[in-house]
Design a protein around this motif. Structure first.
Motif, PDB file in Angstrom:
ATOM      1  N   ASN A   6       8.281  -0.370  -3.378  1.00  0.00           N
ATOM      2  CA  ASN A   6       7.240   0.420  -2.727  1.00  0.00           C
ATOM      3  C   ASN A   6       6.473   1.266  -3.739  1.00  0.00           C
TER       4      ASN A   6
ATOM      5  N   ASP B 124       6.986   3.662   2.709  1.00  0.00           N
ATOM      6  CA  ASP B 124       7.539   2.511   3.409  1.00  0.00           C
ATOM      7  C   ASP B 124       6.453   1.708   4.109  1.00  0.00           C
ATOM      8  N   THR B 125       6.748   0.445   4.413  1.00  0.00           N
ATOM      9  CA  THR B 125       5.768  -0.388   5.099  1.00  0.00           C
ATOM     10  C   THR B 125       5.454   0.141   6.490  1.00  0.00           C
ATOM     11  N   GLU B 126       6.375   0.899   7.104  1.00  0.00           N
ATOM     12  CA  GLU B 126       6.083   1.506   8.400  1.00  0.00           C
ATOM     13  C   GLU B 126       4.987   2.554   8.286  1.00  0.00           C
ATOM     14  N   ASN B 127       4.778   3.086   7.064  1.00  0.00           N
ATOM     15  CA  ASN B 127       3.689   4.033   6.811  1.00  0.00           C
ATOM     16  C   ASN B 127       2.356   3.285   6.749  1.00  0.00           C
ATOM     17  N   GLY B 128       2.404   1.984   6.705  1.00  0.00           N
ATOM     18  CA  GLY B 128       1.233   1.145   6.497  1.00  0.00           C
ATOM     19  C   GLY B 128       1.261   0.638   5.073  1.00  0.00           C
ATOM     20  N   ALA B 129       1.071  -0.654   4.908  1.00  0.00           N
ATOM     21  CA  ALA B 129       1.066  -1.230   3.561  1.00  0.00           C
ATOM     22  C   ALA B 129       0.000  -0.519   2.727  1.00  0.00           C
TER      23      ALA B 129
ATOM     24  N   GLY C 233      -3.288   3.995   3.961  1.00  0.00           N
ATOM     25  CA  GLY C 233      -2.510   3.097   4.792  1.00  0.00           C
ATOM     26  C   GLY C 233      -2.667   3.440   6.256  1.00  0.00           C
TER      27      GLY C 233
ATOM     28  N   GLY D 242      -0.120   2.929   9.758  1.00  0.00           N
ATOM     29  CA  GLY D 242       1.155   2.419  10.227  1.00  0.00           C
ATOM     30  C   GLY D 242       1.687   3.192  11.415  1.00  0.00           C
TER      31      GLY D 242
ATOM     32  N   THR E 110       2.097  -0.200  -7.257  1.00  0.00           N
ATOM     33  CA  THR E 110       2.448  -1.621  -7.159  1.00  0.00           C
ATOM     34  C   THR E 110       1.243  -2.520  -7.424  1.00  0.00           C
TER      35      THR E 110
END
Length: 169
Positions: free
Chosen positions: A2, A11-16, A52, A54, A74
């Motif tokens: 991340n 996290d991806t739950e925050n939106g990519a 992001g 999410g 990233t």
């Protein structure tokens, strides 16, 4: 893996996270008496925007945004070179090794590359008939970041949106 700000993973739950790099700089174009431009650069740093959307916001409220923070990105950076040794322009994420490509007859071929521990340096292993190499890495910046801007809608199914800006120190 991340994006991380101040040790907190997004996290991806925050939106990519969408990442954008731009240039901050003390550069300008001076003019000679005949009008010819002369570039002048006093300094150059990176501006980073991350956003992001999410299930919840960026979850960064525990960070002290008055202090410098480490930002692990990233979105890779790349360097084109014909040399087998050199340096990259930023620190490299310690959890992601450099990688490289050799361009041979217009085709990309993986090229062995090693980072020089404790530095931004790298060493490539020559690939037969390579015209040049592309060295890639995921950067680490020490930044001054803004607390994320946020938005949300009470409409069922709508997501939390957020964005933050950071400037390399």
């Amino acid at each position: 893996m991340n994006v991380e700000l101040g040790g907190v993973p997004l996290d991806t739950e925050n939106g990519a996270p969408q990442q954008e790099y731009g240039e901050l700089g003390g550069s300008s174009v001076g003019r000679r008496s005949g009008g010819r431009g002369v570039p002048m650069t006093h300094w150059s740093k990176t501006a980073i925007t991350i956003s992001g959307s999410g299930m919840y916001g960026a979850a960064l409220h525990g960070l002290d945004f008055t202090q410098p923070l480490e930002l692990r990105c990233t979105q890779p950076l790349e360097l084109s070179t014909t040399e087998l040794a050199g340096t990259v322009s930023t620190d490299v994420r310690p959890d992601v090794a450099l990688w490289a490509w050799a361009l041979v007859d217009g085709e990309r071929v993986r090229a062995p590359v090693a980072g020089v521990p404790g530095t931004r340096g790298f060493t490539l292993t020559a690939v037969a008939d390579a015209d040049r190499y592309i060295v890639c890495w995921m950067p680490v910046f020490i930044v001054k970041a803004s607390r994320p801007a946020r938005s949300w809608s009470a409409v069922p199914g709508e997501l939390h949106s957020w964005s933050l800006t950071a400037e390399e120190l």
